[in-house]
Scaffold this motif. Structure first.
Motif, PDB file in Angstrom:
ATOM      1  N   TRP A  91       1.125  -1.175   0.162  1.00  0.00           N
ATOM      2  CA  TRP A  91       0.120   0.008  -0.089  1.00  0.00           C
ATOM      3  C   TRP A  91       0.899   1.082  -0.004  1.00  0.00           C
ATOM      4  O   TRP A  91       0.635   2.348  -0.729  1.00  0.00           O
ATOM      5  CB  TRP A  91      -0.870   0.050   1.369  1.00  0.00           C
ATOM      6  CG  TRP A  91      -2.051   1.042   1.389  1.00  0.00           C
ATOM      7  CD1 TRP A  91      -2.142   2.000   0.396  1.00  0.00           C
ATOM      8  CD2 TRP A  91      -2.843   1.107   2.251  1.00  0.00           C
ATOM      9  NE1 TRP A  91      -3.210   2.907   0.865  1.00  0.00           N
ATOM     10  CE2 TRP A  91      -3.728   2.307   1.924  1.00  0.00           C
ATOM     11  CE3 TRP A  91      -3.321   0.574   3.538  1.00  0.00           C
ATOM     12  CZ2 TRP A  91      -4.678   2.736   2.595  1.00  0.00           C
ATOM     13  CZ3 TRP A  91      -4.378   0.893   4.135  1.00  0.00           C
ATOM     14  CH2 TRP A  91      -5.185   2.165   3.923  1.00  0.00           C
ATOM     15  N   GLN A  92       1.987   1.256   0.818  1.00  0.00           N
ATOM     16  CA  GLN A  92       2.685   2.418   1.098  1.00  0.00           C
ATOM     17  C   GLN A  92       3.481   2.638  -0.249  1.00  0.00           C
ATOM     18  O   GLN A  92       3.758   3.710  -0.747  1.00  0.00           O
ATOM     19  CB  GLN A  92       3.775   2.136   2.124  1.00  0.00           C
ATOM     20  CG  GLN A  92       2.955   2.269   3.478  1.00  0.00           C
ATOM     21  CD  GLN A  92       4.281   1.830   4.465  1.00  0.00           C
ATOM     22  OE1 GLN A  92       4.761   0.884   4.386  1.00  0.00           O
ATOM     23  NE2 GLN A  92       4.100   2.390   5.531  1.00  0.00           N
ATOM     24  N   THR A  93       3.836   1.510  -0.947  1.00  0.00           N
ATOM     25  CA  THR A  93       4.681   1.676  -2.232  1.00  0.00           C
ATOM     26  C   THR A  93       3.809   2.262  -3.323  1.00  0.00           C
ATOM     27  O   THR A  93       4.272   2.826  -4.209  1.00  0.00           O
ATOM     28  CB  THR A  93       5.222   0.253  -2.695  1.00  0.00           C
ATOM     29  OG1 THR A  93       6.204  -0.081  -1.614  1.00  0.00           O
ATOM     30  CG2 THR A  93       5.988   0.270  -4.042  1.00  0.00           C
ATOM     31  N   THR A  94       2.597   1.706  -3.490  1.00  0.00           N
ATOM     32  CA  THR A  94       1.560   1.956  -4.356  1.00  0.00           C
ATOM     33  C   THR A  94       1.263   3.416  -4.499  1.00  0.00           C
ATOM     34  O   THR A  94       1.440   4.336  -5.376  1.00  0.00           O
ATOM     35  CB  THR A  94       0.299   1.252  -4.178  1.00  0.00           C
ATOM     36  OG1 THR A  94       0.663  -0.079  -4.616  1.00  0.00           O
ATOM     37  CG2 THR A  94      -0.941   1.706  -5.261  1.00  0.00           C
ATOM     38  N   ARG A  95       1.122   3.915  -2.983  1.00  0.00           N
ATOM     39  CA  ARG A  95       1.074   5.517  -2.767  1.00  0.00           C
ATOM     40  C   ARG A  95       1.981   6.384  -3.167  1.00  0.00           C
ATOM     41  O   ARG A  95       2.068   7.574  -3.896  1.00  0.00           O
ATOM     42  CB  ARG A  95       0.732   5.798  -1.344  1.00  0.00           C
ATOM     43  CG  ARG A  95      -0.745   5.462  -0.808  1.00  0.00           C
ATOM     44  CD  ARG A  95      -1.129   5.696   0.497  1.00  0.00           C
ATOM     45  NE  ARG A  95      -1.176   7.007   0.854  1.00  0.00           N
ATOM     46  CZ  ARG A  95      -0.384   7.589   1.833  1.00  0.00           C
ATOM     47  NH1 ARG A  95       0.307   7.047   2.594  1.00  0.00           N
ATOM     48  NH2 ARG A  95      -0.680   8.766   1.766  1.00  0.00           N
ATOM     49  N   ARG A  96       3.214   5.771  -2.874  1.00  0.00           N
ATOM     50  CA  ARG A  96       4.496   6.574  -3.516  1.00  0.00           C
ATOM     51  C   ARG A  96       4.790   6.744  -4.705  1.00  0.00           C
ATOM     52  O   ARG A  96       4.856   7.498  -5.485  1.00  0.00           O
ATOM     53  CB  ARG A  96       5.680   5.800  -2.699  1.00  0.00           C
ATOM     54  CG  ARG A  96       6.983   6.660  -3.218  1.00  0.00           C
ATOM     55  CD  ARG A  96       8.307   5.801  -3.002  1.00  0.00           C
ATOM     56  NE  ARG A  96       8.281   4.736  -3.883  1.00  0.00           N
ATOM     57  CZ  ARG A  96       8.771   3.622  -3.650  1.00  0.00           C
ATOM     58  NH1 ARG A  96       9.302   3.211  -2.572  1.00  0.00           N
ATOM     59  NH2 ARG A  96       8.704   2.688  -4.701  1.00  0.00           N
ATOM     60  N   ASN A  97       4.594   5.403  -5.555  1.00  0.00           N
ATOM     61  CA  ASN A  97       4.538   5.537  -7.122  1.00  0.00           C
ATOM     62  C   ASN A  97       3.480   6.221  -7.723  1.00  0.00           C
ATOM     63  O   ASN A  97       3.921   6.867  -8.759  1.00  0.00           O
ATOM     64  CB  ASN A  97       4.285   4.122  -7.377  1.00  0.00           C
ATOM     65  CG  ASN A  97       5.445   3.060  -7.097  1.00  0.00           C
ATOM     66  OD1 ASN A  97       6.616   3.657  -6.673  1.00  0.00           O
ATOM     67  ND2 ASN A  97       5.576   1.592  -7.026  1.00  0.00           N
ATOM     68  N   LEU A  98       2.245   6.218  -7.052  1.00  0.00           N
ATOM     69  CA  LEU A  98       1.144   7.157  -7.663  1.00  0.00           C
ATOM     70  C   LEU A  98       1.663   8.655  -7.327  1.00  0.00           C
ATOM     71  O   LEU A  98       1.432   9.275  -8.271  1.00  0.00           O
ATOM     72  CB  LEU A  98      -0.093   6.749  -6.793  1.00  0.00           C
ATOM     73  CG  LEU A  98      -1.183   7.753  -7.233  1.00  0.00           C
ATOM     74  CD1 LEU A  98      -1.551   7.582  -8.781  1.00  0.00           C
ATOM     75  CD2 LEU A  98      -2.490   7.385  -6.259  1.00  0.00           C
TER      76      LEU A  98
END
Length: 197
Positions: free
Chosen positions: A160-167
């Protein structure tokens, strides 16, 4: 049994590589390269040591990099000035790398997919962010009032954290692409000055 290399031979190799780097680059380039890899605030003296230059020269180039927005400054507990790569320059660099690798159309599709993934996490766990979920779960444990809500595992939290950062990086890349398009379009249609609204 093979003999281990003499530790002094590694020191000699490192020194030789350092000498070649110094001969092939300017002090400014070396200072920029050192600060580019600095993940926490460091002093001009530490930068100078790694960049093979004097503290005075390092400080001069660090101040120039700060003026350019590549570096931010802070004050240590002892009152000394510290330097660190600015988050803005990291975002711009990451966004440029994204734009070099994929088209804006593909990037828009990926942004839509990541937004949907983030929404799914928010709906599943009933909070806006992984940080909020961690705080909520910690509070439940401390209060010993577990509501029976599903405990998120570390892998899911990291995803979830990685997806938010990539977004966030993808959104920055799209913003830059849009700004570049407007700049390009405007140079063909106007003098480039910004008119008041």
């Amino acid at each position: 049994m093979t003999d281990s290399p003499d530790p002094e031979s590694f020191a000699d190799i490192n020194e030789k590589v350092g000498e070649e780097w110094e001969a092939q680059t300017t002090p400014y380039e070396r200072v920029r390269e050192v600060i580019n890899r600095a993940y926490s605030p460091i002093s001009a003296e530490a930068v100078a040591d790694d960049a093979r230059t004097s503290p005075k020269t390092a400080r001069k180039h660090l101040e120039a990099l700060a003026d350019e927005g590549f570096v931010t400054t802070s004050t240590s507990e002892t009152g000394g000035k510290r330097y660190q790569r600015s988050s803005e320059s990291l975002v711009v660099e990451q966004a440029a790398e994204i734009l070099a690798e994929i088209s804006t159309d593909e990037l828009r599709e990926r942004v839509a997919d990541m937004r949907e993934t983030v929404r799914e996490y928010q709906n599943e766990f009933g909070v806006e962010s992984p940080e909020e979920l961690s705080v909520t779960q910690t509070n439940e444990v401390l209060a010993e009032t577990g509501t029976g809500s599903e405990t998120i595992d570390e892998d899911t939290l990291q995803e979830w954290q990685t997806t938010r950062r990539n977004l966030a990086f993808a959104n920055a890349a799209l913003s830059i692409a849009n700004a570049q398009k407007f700049v390009t379009d405007d140079t063909h249609t106007s003098s480039g000055s910004i008119s008041p609204s």
